[in-house]
Motif scaffolding. Structure first.
Motif, PDB file in Angstrom:
ATOM      1  N   GLY B 154       0.808  -1.205   0.000  1.00  0.00           N
ATOM      2  CA  GLY B 154       0.000   0.000   0.000  1.00  0.00           C
ATOM      3  C   GLY B 154       0.836   1.246   0.000  1.00  0.00           C
ATOM      4  O   GLY B 154       2.051   1.188  -0.198  1.00  0.00           O
ATOM      5  N   ALA B 155       0.169   2.386   0.212  1.00  0.00           N
ATOM      6  CA  ALA B 155       0.870   3.652   0.158  1.00  0.00           C
ATOM      7  C   ALA B 155       0.167   4.690   1.007  1.00  0.00           C
ATOM      8  O   ALA B 155      -1.040   4.580   1.274  1.00  0.00           O
ATOM      9  CB  ALA B 155       0.964   4.157  -1.279  1.00  0.00           C
ATOM     10  N   VAL B 156       0.946   5.686   1.441  1.00  0.00           N
ATOM     11  CA  VAL B 156       0.407   6.831   2.163  1.00  0.00           C
ATOM     12  C   VAL B 156       0.966   8.084   1.521  1.00  0.00           C
ATOM     13  O   VAL B 156       2.168   8.160   1.262  1.00  0.00           O
ATOM     14  CB  VAL B 156       0.831   6.801   3.652  1.00  0.00           C
ATOM     15  N   VAL B 157       0.085   9.058   1.228  1.00  0.00           N
ATOM     16  CA  VAL B 157       0.533  10.362   0.753  1.00  0.00           C
ATOM     17  C   VAL B 157      -0.117  11.420   1.623  1.00  0.00           C
ATOM     18  O   VAL B 157      -1.333  11.395   1.807  1.00  0.00           O
ATOM     19  CB  VAL B 157       0.139  10.613  -0.721  1.00  0.00           C
ATOM     20  N   ALA B 158       0.684  12.321   2.200  1.00  0.00           N
ATOM     21  CA  ALA B 158       0.121  13.418   2.972  1.00  0.00           C
ATOM     22  C   ALA B 158       0.638  14.737   2.432  1.00  0.00           C
ATOM     23  O   ALA B 158       1.825  14.862   2.118  1.00  0.00           O
ATOM     24  CB  ALA B 158       0.484  13.273   4.444  1.00  0.00           C
ATOM     25  N   LEU B 159      -0.281  15.704   2.278  1.00  0.00           N
ATOM     26  CA  LEU B 159       0.060  17.017   1.726  1.00  0.00           C
ATOM     27  C   LEU B 159      -0.353  18.096   2.706  1.00  0.00           C
ATOM     28  O   LEU B 159      -1.244  17.889   3.523  1.00  0.00           O
ATOM     29  CB  LEU B 159      -0.727  17.291   0.437  1.00  0.00           C
ATOM     30  N   ASP B 160       0.261  19.254   2.576  1.00  0.00           N
ATOM     31  CA  ASP B 160      -0.276  20.430   3.223  1.00  0.00           C
ATOM     32  C   ASP B 160      -1.243  21.048   2.218  1.00  0.00           C
ATOM     33  O   ASP B 160      -0.821  21.542   1.175  1.00  0.00           O
ATOM     34  CB  ASP B 160       0.857  21.405   3.566  1.00  0.00           C
ATOM     35  N   PRO B 161      -2.561  21.020   2.504  1.00  0.00           N
ATOM     36  CA  PRO B 161      -3.531  21.464   1.494  1.00  0.00           C
ATOM     37  C   PRO B 161      -3.372  22.940   1.129  1.00  0.00           C
ATOM     38  O   PRO B 161      -3.761  23.357   0.044  1.00  0.00           O
ATOM     39  CB  PRO B 161      -4.892  21.205   2.141  1.00  0.00           C
ATOM     40  N   ARG B 162      -2.786  23.738   2.032  1.00  0.00           N
ATOM     41  CA  ARG B 162      -2.652  25.173   1.781  1.00  0.00           C
ATOM     42  C   ARG B 162      -1.562  25.472   0.761  1.00  0.00           C
ATOM     43  O   ARG B 162      -1.607  26.469   0.048  1.00  0.00           O
ATOM     44  CB  ARG B 162      -2.327  25.891   3.097  1.00  0.00           C
ATOM     45  N   SER B 163      -0.549  24.615   0.696  1.00  0.00           N
ATOM     46  CA  SER B 163       0.579  24.902  -0.204  1.00  0.00           C
ATOM     47  C   SER B 163       0.821  23.813  -1.250  1.00  0.00           C
ATOM     48  O   SER B 163       1.486  24.053  -2.251  1.00  0.00           O
ATOM     49  CB  SER B 163       1.858  25.054   0.627  1.00  0.00           C
ATOM     50  N   GLY B 164       0.291  22.631  -1.002  1.00  0.00           N
ATOM     51  CA  GLY B 164       0.568  21.514  -1.900  1.00  0.00           C
ATOM     52  C   GLY B 164       1.865  20.782  -1.565  1.00  0.00           C
ATOM     53  O   GLY B 164       2.258  19.857  -2.273  1.00  0.00           O
ATOM     54  N   SER B 165       2.559  21.180  -0.485  1.00  0.00           N
ATOM     55  CA  SER B 165       3.813  20.502  -0.113  1.00  0.00           C
ATOM     56  C   SER B 165       3.549  19.063   0.281  1.00  0.00           C
ATOM     57  O   SER B 165       2.672  18.791   1.104  1.00  0.00           O
ATOM     58  CB  SER B 165       4.466  21.180   1.087  1.00  0.00           C
ATOM     59  N   ALA B 346      -8.754  15.224  -1.352  1.00  0.00           N
ATOM     60  CA  ALA B 346      -8.998  15.662   0.030  1.00  0.00           C
ATOM     61  C   ALA B 346      -8.464  17.077   0.233  1.00  0.00           C
ATOM     62  O   ALA B 346      -9.117  17.927   0.863  1.00  0.00           O
ATOM     63  CB  ALA B 346      -8.332  14.689   0.998  1.00  0.00           C
ATOM     64  N   ALA B 347      -7.262  17.346  -0.322  1.00  0.00           N
ATOM     65  CA  ALA B 347      -6.635  18.643  -0.131  1.00  0.00           C
ATOM     66  C   ALA B 347      -7.472  19.760  -0.750  1.00  0.00           C
ATOM     67  O   ALA B 347      -7.620  20.845  -0.168  1.00  0.00           O
ATOM     68  CB  ALA B 347      -5.224  18.636  -0.730  1.00  0.00           C
ATOM     69  N   ALA B 348      -8.037  19.503  -1.936  1.00  0.00           N
ATOM     70  CA  ALA B 348      -8.813  20.536  -2.624  1.00  0.00           C
ATOM     71  C   ALA B 348     -10.059  20.900  -1.814  1.00  0.00           C
ATOM     72  O   ALA B 348     -10.418  22.075  -1.680  1.00  0.00           O
ATOM     73  CB  ALA B 348      -9.198  20.067  -4.021  1.00  0.00           C
ATOM     74  N   VAL B 349     -10.741  19.889  -1.270  1.00  0.00           N
ATOM     75  CA  VAL B 349     -11.922  20.165  -0.446  1.00  0.00           C
ATOM     76  C   VAL B 349     -11.489  20.945   0.799  1.00  0.00           C
ATOM     77  O   VAL B 349     -12.095  21.958   1.164  1.00  0.00           O
ATOM     78  CB  VAL B 349     -12.638  18.857  -0.058  1.00  0.00           C
TER      79      VAL B 349
END
Lengths: 460, 477
Positions: B154-165, B346-349
C-alpha cells in the motif's frame, strides 16, 4: 596528369596524416585524463610514439604500393589508398579502445599485406582466370569452412552463434575466407551458365522461371546458405553471402526476377529460422524494440541499446578522440575495483558505435562514404573488365564488402537485427583484416587487366 | 552486363543512405530522448565524478548525499535506509536513477547553476558542484507511515492542502536504496514479484471505491443540482445502467439526505446522483481535481500514472460510451486512481475548493548556502466554490463523527474523511481499502490518502487508523 601509380602514392598521404594525427590526439587526451599519473606518457613521448606508429604504418603502405607499382602498373589508383584510409581509422580506433589489441591488429595487417603481395605476384601473369580451374575445390573449401565452427573441439559458441574456430591460441573466423571463396565459385559458375539461365527459361506470369537443370546448383547454394544459417545460427553471415549470390545472379542474367525469387525464398527461410532458433529470435525481438525495459535488462537488447546510447552522445561532430565513455569502475564484494565495459565488445561488433560517439555523424558518414567510394571503384573495375568472369568476380567482391558493411552497421544502428560480422578493415579481427586484403588484391589484379591498353594485352 | 552493375551500385548507394539516415536518427534527431532514457547509464557514469548535492528533509535530515570513493569519484549514500526510498529514489551508475534524484538531476549535479557561475567554473577548470535540494518531507511522520504499512502492500501520501507541499510519501513493500549497490541484492529486489521498486503512491492505480463519492458529492452540490439536504431513495437493487446495484450488506433505505448517504456510504444513492449529473459534469470535475492526466508533482512523469477510467494501460475519457457513469460515481466501473490523486481530492476540499500544485521540493540551495530557487505555492485549479467545499467538509465530518470513518477520530481535533472499499477478484472478503481525510476540518493543515491492498476487511478498519496516526504526528509538529 600524374600517372596512376603516382596518384596512388599521393593518395596515401591522407591515411598517413590520419594515423599520426589520431595517435597524437589519443596521447594528448590520455595525458589530460590522468595528468602525470598511471600513464607515464609525456607529450614528448607521445609525439615520438605516434610518429613512430604513423611511420611504421606508412612504411607498410609504401611497401604495398611498390608491389602494386611493379606487378600491376595499370591497376586502379584509388582502391589501395581508400583501403589504407579505412585501415588507419581502424588501427587508431582499436588502439584507442585497447592498445594491446592494436598491436595484434598491426601484426595481422602485416600478415594481410604479405598475403596481399603474394596474391598479386601469383596472379599477375595470368590474371584471375586461373582461379576458375579450381572452382569446385574453392567452393568446397568455402562451404566447408562455414561449418567448421560447429565442430567440437575447435568451434565455440559466442552469444548463441557459432562464428569462430580456435587452433591453439589463434582464433579465426572462417566466414571471412568463405566470403572470398564463394564469390570466386559463383562468378565462375555463372559465367558458364548465364546464357542458359536466361534463354532456356519459361515465362510464367511475366516472370522468367529458369530451367531446373541450370538452376539446380543455384538452389543448392540457397540450401547451403540456409544450412549455414541453421548450423552457425548467424543471420548476418548468411545474409552477406546470399546477398552477394543474388547480386551476381542479377549481374550475370540481367533478369530482375531471379534475385526477386531468391529474395522471397531467403525471406521465407529467415522467417522460419527467426521463429525457431532462440538466439536469432532474440536478436529479432531486440531489433524491434531495443529500448524495451524487460529486453534491455534481461540482456537481450542490452548491447544494441548501449550502442544507441553511445551514438546519441556523438551528435554531429562527436565527442572527440578518446572522449568516449567505455569503461566504468565497479566495486566487487572484496572491495576490489574493476573496470567494466559499458559498451560490450567495443573493438569489433560495436566499433561503429564508438566511431559515431567520438567522430559524430560527420565522421561516421565520412567513413561510410569511403566505403561507398571503395565499392564504386570496385564496380567500376567490373564495368571496365573485358571478360565475363572478371566482371562477375569484381562485382561480387565489391558487393560482398558493401553487404558486410551494411549488415554490421545496419545491425549497430538498428536498421536490421544485430549480427556478429566485422566492419571490414576497421574492426579488430585477424581473419577479417587478412582476407579483406586478399579480396582487394584480387580486385587490383582484375583492374590491372581491365585498364591495360589493348596493345599491351595482346602483346603479352 | 554493365547496366546491372550500375544498378547494383544504385542499390548499394541506397543501402548506405539508409545507414546514414539511421545514424543521423540516433546521433542527432533522437539523441536527446535517448540521453534522457532511464536505461541510459552513460550520463550517470560521466557524472560519477561530480560531487552531487544532498537531498534533505524539511528539518535538514539528510536523505541522500554523495560520499567520495577515491580516484575523484563519488557514490550516493542514503543514511535513512529505506524510509524515503520511493520519494527520493536512487542514483547509481549501474542502474540509472529514479524519483526525485532523477527529476532534480540538473540541480543536484550542478548543471542548473547560473550561466555566469558555470562559465566562471569552466574558466577556472573547476568541476561543477551540485546544489542541495530541500524537500518538504517530514521524517517523523514518514516513519509513522512506514511503520503502519509494514507487512502490507500500500501507500500513504500526505500534503499540506494550503501549499501543496508533500510531507509524507510512503510505499510498501519498499527497499533500501543502499542495497542496490551490490548487483546481487539489486537483482533480488528487481526480481521480487511484489514490485518493491514501484512507487505505489504515484504509479499504481487502484479502484478508489467509495472515496470517489467525495468527488461525486462535490459535483452534485457545486453544480447546484443538489444540496446536502436533498433526498434520494436509498433502496437496494436500484437498476444502474440496466443492472441492479447492491448496497453494503444489501441494506435497503428509504428517502435519505446526501449527508446521510455519504455518512453511511450508500451506493445506490450516489450512483443515482452520478447518473443524474451525467458523464460530462463528472468529467468536468474530474479534470478540475487533476484526473485524466499525469499529476503536476515535481517527480519524473513516467514514474507517475494518470488517474481515471482505464482501458488496459490507457486512460479513456469519462465521457466514453463504455463508461458506466453510475458505477463510476461510486468509485467502481473501470476507475484506477493513485493515492497521490486521492490526497489531492482531500486537499482541494480542505483548502476551500482550491487545489494547489503538489510539490516535494521547497528550495534549491547552492554549495555556498545561497537559496537559488524557491518553489512557491501555486494554484493548480479552482475546483469548487468555497460554499461547496464547506458543505462537503460538513458531510465528511459526519463520516468521521458518526459514519463509516469513526476509527479516524482524534480527540480534540475535528477530522473530515471518507472511507473506501474496493472488492478484488479474489472475492468480497479480500479488499483494497482506502481512507482519505483532512484535519483540522475548520482550518486544515494536513490532507492524506491511505490505501492498503488485499486486506480482509473494510477501509474503516484498516486504512482509517493509519491515516489517524500520520495526521496526529503531522499536527503535533
Amino acid at each position: 596528369m600524374l600517372s596512376p601509380r603516382n596518384r596512388e602514392l599521393l593518395g596515401l598521404i591522407p591515411s598517413a596524416l590520419l594515423v599520426t594525427g589520431g595517435f597524437t590526439a589519443i596521447f594528448i587526451q590520455a595525458e589530460n585524463n590522468s595528468p602525470g599519473a598511471s600513464t607515464n606518457l609525456t607529450l614528448n613521448h607521445a609525439s615520438s610514439v605516434s610518429l613512430a606508429y604513423g611511420a611504421l604504418f606508412l612504411g607498410l603502405c609504401l611497401a604495398a604500393h611498390l608491389v602494386i607499382r611493379f606487378a600491376l602498373p595499370y591497376a586502379d589508383p584509388y582502391l589501395f589508398p581508400l583501403v589504407a584510409v579505412l585501415a588507419s581509422v581502424g588501427i587508431v580506433m582499436v588502439y584507442r579502445i585497447e592498445p594491446v589489441l592494436a598491436r595484434q591488429q598491426a601484426q595481422w595487417m602485416i600478415v594481410g599485406l604479405l598475403l596481399f603481395a603474394g596474391t598479386i605476384v601469383t596472379l599477375r601473369k595470368h590474371g584471375v582466370g586461373v582461379l576458375e580451374r579450381y572452382r569446385y575445390t574453392i567452393a568446397a573449401v568455402g562451404i566447408g569452412m562455414t561449418v567448421l565452427p560447429r565442430l567440437p573441439g575447435i568451434g565455440e559458441q559466442v552469444n548463441g552463434a557459432y562464428l569462430d574456430i580456435h587452433l591453439g591460441s589463434i582464433s579465426f573466423q572462417p566466414a571471412e575466407l568463405s566470403k572470398v571463396a564463394i564469390v570466386i565459385f559463383l562468378a565462375s559458375y555463372l559465367r558458364d551458365n548465364r546464357q542458359i539461365l536466361v534463354t532456356a527459361g519459361r515465362r510464367v506470369l511475366g516472370l522468367t522461371i529458369p530451367p531446373m537443370k541450370q538452376f539446380g546448383p543455384m538452389l543448392i547454394v540457397w540450401g547451403a546458405a540456409m544450412a549455414t544459417l541453421l548450423l552457425t545460427r548467424e543471420l548476418g553471415t548468411s545474409l552477406m553471402f546470399y546477398g552477394a549470390f543474388l547480386a551476381l545472379l542479377y549481374v550475370a542474367t540481367g533478369r530482375f526476377s531471379f534475385p526477386l525469387i531468391g529474395l522471397v525464398l531467403f525471406a521465407l527461410g529467415a522467417w522460419f529460422v527467426a521463429g525457431h532458433v532462440g538466439h536469432v529470435h532474440a536478436r529479432v525481438l531486440a531489433w524491434e524494440d531495443p529500448l524495451n525495459h524487460r529486453l534491455f535488462e534481461s540482456g537481450t537488447s542490452y548491447q544494441l541499446g548501449q550502442s544507441l546510447f553511445a551514438q546519441a552522445d556523438g551528435g554531429v561532430l562527436g565527442t572527440g578522440f578518446d572522449q568516449s565513455l567505455l569503461r566504468y569502475p565497479v566495486e566487487l564484494a572484496n572491495h576490489q575495483i574493476v573496470h567494466r565495459s559499458i559498451l560490450p565488445v567495443p573493438e569489433s561488433d560495436m566499433i561503429y558505435a564508438v566511431i559515431v560517439n567520438e567522430m559524430g555523424l560527420a565522421g561516421a558518414s565520412g567513413l561510410l562514404l569511403v566505403y561507398l567510394l571503395l565499392v564504386a571503384r570496385g564496380l567500376k573495375t567490373a564495368i571496365l573488365a573485358r571478360d565475363s568472369f572478371s566482371k562477375l568476380l569484381a562485382s561480387g567482391l565489391s558487393f560482398v564488402i558493401a553487404m558486410q558493411v551494411f549488415v554490421i552497421v545496419g545491425g549497430v544502428t538498428d536498421v536490421i537485427p544485430l549480427t556478429g560480422v566485422t566492419l571490414p578493415f576497421v574492426a579488430y579481427g585477424g581473419s577479417s583484416v587478412v582476407m579483406n586484403f586478399v579480396l582487394v588484391a584480387l580486385l587490383l589484379v582484375v583492374s590491372d587487366r581491365a585498364r591495360r591498353p589493348y596493345a599491351r594485352l595482346t602483346g603479352s | 552486363m554493365n547496366r546491372p552493375i550500375i544498378r547494383l551500385y544504385g542499390l548499394v548507394a541506397l543501402l548506405f543512405a539508409l545507414l546514414i539516415a539511421f545514424t543521423s536518427r540516433w546521433s542527432v534527431f533522437e539523441a536527446s530522448s535517448l540521453r534522457h532514457n532511464g536505461l541510459n547509464a552513460r550520463n550517470l557514469l560521466e557524472q560519477q565524478r561530480i560531487d552531487r548535492g544532498p537531498i534533505v528533509a524539511r528539518d535538514g535530515t539528510v536523505l541522500a548525499r554523495s560520499v567520495p570513493r577515491g580516484e575523484g569519484t563519488f557514490e550516493r549514500s542514503y543514511p535513512q535506509g529505506g524510509e524515503f526510498a520511493q520519494a527520493v529514489g536512487y542514483y547509481f551508475t549501474s542502474l540509472g536513477s529514479v524519483g526525485l534524484e532523477r527529476y532534480r538531476n540538473a540541480q543536484l549535479s550542478g548543471e542548473g547553476a547560473s550561466n555566469l557561475q558555470t562559465i566562471l567554473n569552466q574558466l577556472q577548470g573547476k568541476k561543477p558542484v551540485g546544489e542541495k535540494v530541500v524537500t518538504s518531507l517530514d521524517p517523523a511522520a514518514q516513519k509513522v507511515a512506514n511503520a503502519a504499512l509494514v507487512g502490507h502492500k500500500g501507500a500513504v501520501v500526505a500534503l499540506d492542502p494550503r501549499s501543496g507541499s508533500v510531507e509524507v510519501m510512503a510505499s510498501s513493500p519498499g527497499y533500501d536504496p543502499s542495497s542496490l549497490r551490490s548487483s546481487a541484492s539489486a537483482a533480488a529486489i528487481k526480481g521480487d514479484p511484489s514490485g518493491r521498486l514501484i512507487n505505489r503512491a504515484t504509479q499504481f492505480g487502484y479502484a478508489p471505491g467509495s472515496t470517489f463519492k467525495v468527488l461525486t458529492a462535490t459535483a452534485a452540490i457545486d453544480t447546484g443540482a443538489f444540496t446536502r439536504e436533498s433526498t434520494v431513495s436509498g433502496r437496494n437493487n436500484v437498476p444502474i445502467s440496466g443492472v441492479p446495484l447492491k448496497n453494503d450488506e444489501n441494506e435497503s433505505l428509504g428517502q435519505i439526505t446526501l449527508t446521510q448517504a455519504l455518512t453511511k456510504s450508500v451506493n445506490t444513492v450516489w450512483a443515482q446522483v452520478a447518473e443524474r449529473l451525467g458523464k460530462r459534469t463528472l468529467a468536468r470535475y474530474m479534470d478540475r481535481f487533476g484526473f485524466n492526466r499525469k499529476p503536476e508533482l515535481d517527480y519524473p512523469a513516467d514514474e507517475m500514472s494518470a488517474s481515471g477510467e482505464h482501458e488496459g494501460e490507457r486512460v479513456i475519457p469519462p465521457t466514453s460510451p463504455s463508461v458506466d457513469v453510475g458505477r463510476m460515481g461510486i468509485g467502481q466501473d473501470k476507475l484506477e486512481v493513485t493515492p497521490l490523486q486521492m490526497a489531492e481530492v482531500a486537499a482541494a476540499v480542505g483548502n476551500r475548493g482550491r487545489l494547489m500544485v503538489p510539490h516535494m521540493t521547497q528550495r534549491i540551495v547552492d554549495s555556498e548556502g545561497r537559496t537559488v530557487e524557491r518553489v512557491a505555492p501555486r494554484v493548480q485549479s479552482v475546483v469548487m466554490k468555497p460554499s461547496t467545499a464547506a458543505a462537503v467538509t460538513a458531510m465528511m465530518e459526519a463520516v468521521v463523527n458518526e459514519g463509516t470513518g469513526t476509527s479516524a477520530q482524534i480527540p480534540g481535533v475535528q477530522v473530515a474523511g471518507k472511507t473506501g472499499t474496493a472488492e478484488t477478484q479474489i472475492g468480497n472478503t479480500i479488499n483494497n481499502v482506502w481512507f482519505i481525510a483532512f484535519a483540522p476540518a475548520a482550518n486544515p493543515r494536513v490532507a492524506i490518502a491511505v490505501t492498503l491492498q488485499g486486506v480482509p476487511g473494510q477501509g474503516a478498519a484498516f486504512a482509517a487508523p493509519v491515516a489517524r496516526e500520520v495526521i496526529e504526528r503531522l499536527l503535533h509538529d
